[in-house]
Scaffold this motif. Structure first.
Motif, short mmCIF file in Angstrom:
data_model
loop_
_atom_site.label_atom_id
_atom_site.label_comp_id
_atom_site.label_asym_id
_atom_site.label_seq_id
_atom_site.Cartn_x
_atom_site.Cartn_y
_atom_site.Cartn_z
N LEU A 77 0.83 -1.20 0.00
CA LEU A 77 0.00 0.00 0.00
C LEU A 77 0.87 1.26 0.00
N THR B 50 2.33 2.21 -3.37
CA THR B 50 1.43 2.69 -4.42
C THR B 50 1.23 4.20 -4.37
N PHE B 51 1.57 4.81 -3.25
CA PHE B 51 1.46 6.26 -3.17
C PHE B 51 2.70 6.89 -3.80
N ASN C 152 -5.44 6.85 -8.17
CA ASN C 152 -4.51 6.28 -7.22
C ASN C 152 -5.25 5.73 -5.99
N TYR C 153 -6.28 6.45 -5.58
CA TYR C 153 -7.07 6.02 -4.43
C TYR C 153 -7.79 4.70 -4.73
N GLN D 19 -6.85 2.48 -6.89
CA GLN D 19 -5.83 1.43 -6.95
C GLN D 19 -5.43 0.96 -5.56
N ASN D 20 -5.34 1.92 -4.63
CA ASN D 20 -4.99 1.56 -3.26
C ASN D 20 -6.07 0.69 -2.61
N THR E 174 -5.78 -2.79 -4.02
CA THR E 174 -4.63 -3.49 -3.44
C THR E 174 -4.93 -3.95 -2.02
#
Length: 244
Positions: A16, A19-20, A41-42, A44-45, A48
């Motif tokens: 996690l 990914t940022f 992105n959020y 995708q997080n 994940t």
């Protein structure tokens, strides 16, 4: 299990964190307080995190199944908390003691040969009438003792049958409470031991009973031979009586 779950969680958190990305994508915008918010992105997080949680759940299920398998293996190795070995051996020993202390001829080949040659001679020509009478008395006593031995053994086996019924019930109860393959196998072995013990008792009983019958038959044959000798001596040489 705790160590594996902890490792999986750490791996998920690390994934996690990776990914940022520090670089702002083109579709990112600045919200309140200067915080950069990127919808893609959020998302995708979140994906994940969901996959990491699913992986952890799968690992927990796997560890649970392994623990259950180990528990089942432990049950299969658990011994049956009951044994009829001592009781069966004690009953067989009692029967063997009766045979070994029998009042009649001992149950071994050498003794039987010697006793039979002494008790049942092939020729009574050299015996006096008194000696043949004594021999007949000895034969009767031997046959009587043999029959007594057979009856004693029959009574002892009848007693052990009652005890065997109790033992059988205990073995069956233990087998019904068996929790693993080993306990089931041990219960089956004890049932076979009980059956074998009863078969051995039957063989011993038949040996003693046939022994008594054989002695009685031998006594009858000897009685016939003595009767022949007595008759021959009574008749003499067969010459008619002539007055002087």
């Amino acid at each position: 299990m705790r160590r594996r779950m902890k490792s999986a969680l750490m791996a998920g958190i690390a994934s996690l964190g990776l990914t940022f990305a520090p670089v702002q994508p083109a579709n990112a915008f600045i919200g309140f307080g200067g915080i950069v918010y990127d919808p893609s992105n959020y998302a995708q997080n979140l994906l994940t995190a969901a996959r990491t949680l699913q992986m952890i759940n799968n690992q927990v299920k796997q560890l649970t199944n392994e623990a259950q398998m180990i528990a089942n293996q432990a049950k299969n190795l658990t011994q049956l908390p009951y044994t009829a070995r001592a009781a069966l051996q004690a009953r067989l020993s009692e029967i063997d003691t009766l045979i070994q202390t029998a009042n009649s001829i001992a149950y071994d080949v050498a003794t039987v040969d010697a006793a039979f040659a002494s008790l049942f001679p092939e020729d009574y020509a050299s015996f006096s009438n008194a000696a043949m009478g004594a021999q007949a008395r000895t034969h009767w006593e031997e046959a009587s003792r043999s029959l007594h031995d057979a009856m004693r053994l029959q009574a002892k086996i009848a007693e052990t049958v009652q005890l065997d019924m109790t033992t059988l019930d205990e073995i069956v109860t233990a087998s019904e409470m068996a929790v693993g393959d080993l306990q089931v196998s041990q219960a089956g072995n004890q049932l076979m031991a009980l059956q074998t013990k009863q078969s051995m008792q039957t063989a011993e009983l038949l040996a003693v009973q046939y022994r008594a019958e054989a002695l009685e038959r031998a006594r009858q044959l000897q009685s016939e031979e003595r009767a022949r000798i007595h008759r021959q001596r009574f008749l003499g040489d067969g010459a008619a009586y002539t007055a002087s």
